[in-house]
Design an enzyme around this catalytic site. Structure first.
Site, PDB file in Angstrom:
ATOM      1  N   GLU A 108      20.291  24.110   7.215  1.00  0.00           N
ATOM      2  CA  GLU A 108      19.838  22.713   7.232  1.00  0.00           C
ATOM      3  C   GLU A 108      18.694  22.564   6.212  1.00  0.00           C
ATOM      4  OE1 GLU A 108      18.501  21.398  11.070  1.00  0.00           O
ATOM      5  OE2 GLU A 108      18.214  19.346  10.398  1.00  0.00           O
ATOM      6  N   ARG A 163      15.856  33.898  16.755  1.00  0.00           N
ATOM      7  CA  ARG A 163      15.772  33.327  18.105  1.00  0.00           C
ATOM      8  C   ARG A 163      17.026  33.602  18.933  1.00  0.00           C
ATOM      9  NH1 ARG A 163      12.837  29.714  14.948  1.00  0.00           N
ATOM     10  NH2 ARG A 163      14.713  28.544  14.467  1.00  0.00           N
TER      11      ARG A 163
HETATM   12  P1  AMP Z   1      22.552  25.556  10.925  1.00  0.00           P
HETATM   13  O1  AMP Z   1      23.023  26.687  10.082  1.00  0.00           O
HETATM   14  O2  AMP Z   1      22.228  24.330  10.123  1.00  0.00           O
HETATM   15  O3  AMP Z   1      23.485  25.273  12.092  1.00  0.00           O
HETATM   16  O4  AMP Z   1      21.143  25.980  11.527  1.00  0.00           O
HETATM   17  C1  AMP Z   1      21.041  26.782  12.656  1.00  0.00           C
HETATM   18  C2  AMP Z   1      19.934  27.792  12.546  1.00  0.00           C
HETATM   19  O5  AMP Z   1      18.747  27.253  11.987  1.00  0.00           O
HETATM   20  C3  AMP Z   1      19.572  28.304  13.920  1.00  0.00           C
HETATM   21  O6  AMP Z   1      19.370  29.712  13.831  1.00  0.00           O
HETATM   22  C4  AMP Z   1      18.304  27.550  14.275  1.00  0.00           C
HETATM   23  O7  AMP Z   1      17.369  28.418  14.887  1.00  0.00           O
HETATM   24  C5  AMP Z   1      17.751  27.019  12.969  1.00  0.00           C
HETATM   25  N1  AMP Z   1      17.545  25.549  12.987  1.00  0.00           N
HETATM   26  C6  AMP Z   1      18.179  24.643  12.213  1.00  0.00           C
HETATM   27  N2  AMP Z   1      17.759  23.401  12.445  1.00  0.00           N
HETATM   28  C7  AMP Z   1      16.842  23.497  13.418  1.00  0.00           C
HETATM   29  C8  AMP Z   1      16.040  22.533  14.139  1.00  0.00           C
HETATM   30  N3  AMP Z   1      16.122  21.216  13.882  1.00  0.00           N
HETATM   31  N4  AMP Z   1      15.220  22.999  15.097  1.00  0.00           N
HETATM   32  C9  AMP Z   1      15.136  24.324  15.366  1.00  0.00           C
HETATM   33  N5  AMP Z   1      15.859  25.276  14.738  1.00  0.00           N
HETATM   34  C10 AMP Z   1      16.693  24.871  13.761  1.00  0.00           C
END
Ligand code: AMP
Length: 174
Positions: free
Chosen positions: A98, A61
């Site tokens: 996450e 994205r």
């Molecule tokens: P993080 O590494 O935990 O900061 O996760 C970020 C990545 O995971 C990004 O590329 C987001 O597109 C995706 N992502 C993580 N959590 C979400 C969420 N709650 N909603 C949408 N995309 C998420």
């Protein structure tokens, strides 16, 4: 158009892709031409005078606005991709999501020391993805790194995981 309208255009999907995760679906914001243009213009406004030479977009994205921002900033676009997608010599970095683990890759000839880099992704959650991407960009010894998100999930405090030398700015916060 204002930021409240932008926020209201993001769809919340409870328990996707796993129970307990509240997924922010940016497609409902991006599919509206007025909202999409406004988001790109607001982010461009913030970075237009910083001499950005490359926008690094994170799969998948981060590619959508990343390409638009590169064009507006007169910068090149560099993809950071999931494993096995890039065809030439690459650097790899593993990280925690996450919801799981993953690896990111970048081509070894994608950046040079003189680059001023803006990393863009759609959303900051726990900060694992951006931290891995910053580690990859650091390998090139670039002059400066900025990080930008369309959305930041404040309650997860991902910002705390990010290298303090990297200025971070997000258009909207939940
Ligand atoms: P993080 O590494 O935990 O900061 O996760 C970020 C990545 O995971 C990004 O590329 C987001 O597109 C995706 N992502 C993580 N959590 C979400 C969420 N709650 N909603 C949408 N995309 C998420």
């Amino acid at each position: 158009m204002d930021l409240e309208q932008v926020k209201n255009s993001v769809r919340n999907i409870p328990d996707y892709p796993k129970p307990g995760i509240h997924f922010k679906d940016v497609s409902t914001a991006y599919q509206n031409s007025d909202v999409f243009r406004y988001i790109a213009e607001e982010i461009h406004e913030k970075y237009k005078d910083l001499g950005i030479t490359k926008v690094v977009g994170i799969e998948s994205r981060g590619f959508i606005l990343g390409g638009v921002l590169a064009d507006k900033l007169n910068a090149g676009f560099v993809p950071v991709r999931k494993p096995g997608k890039l065809p030439a010599k690459k650097y790899s970095q593993s990280y925690q999501l996450e919801y799981g683990f993953d690896t990111l890759e970048i081509h070894q000839d994608a950046l040079v020391k003189d680059d001023i880099v803006l990393i863009h992704d759609d959303l900051l959650a726990t900060g694992g993805t951006i931290s891995a991407t910053i580690d990859l960009v650091h390998l090139f010894g670039v002059s400066k790194i900025y990080a930008n998100f369309f959305i930041e999930l404040d309650f997860l405090q991902g910002i705390k995981k990010i290298d303090e030398a990297v200025p971070v700015w997000s258009l909207i916060h939940f």
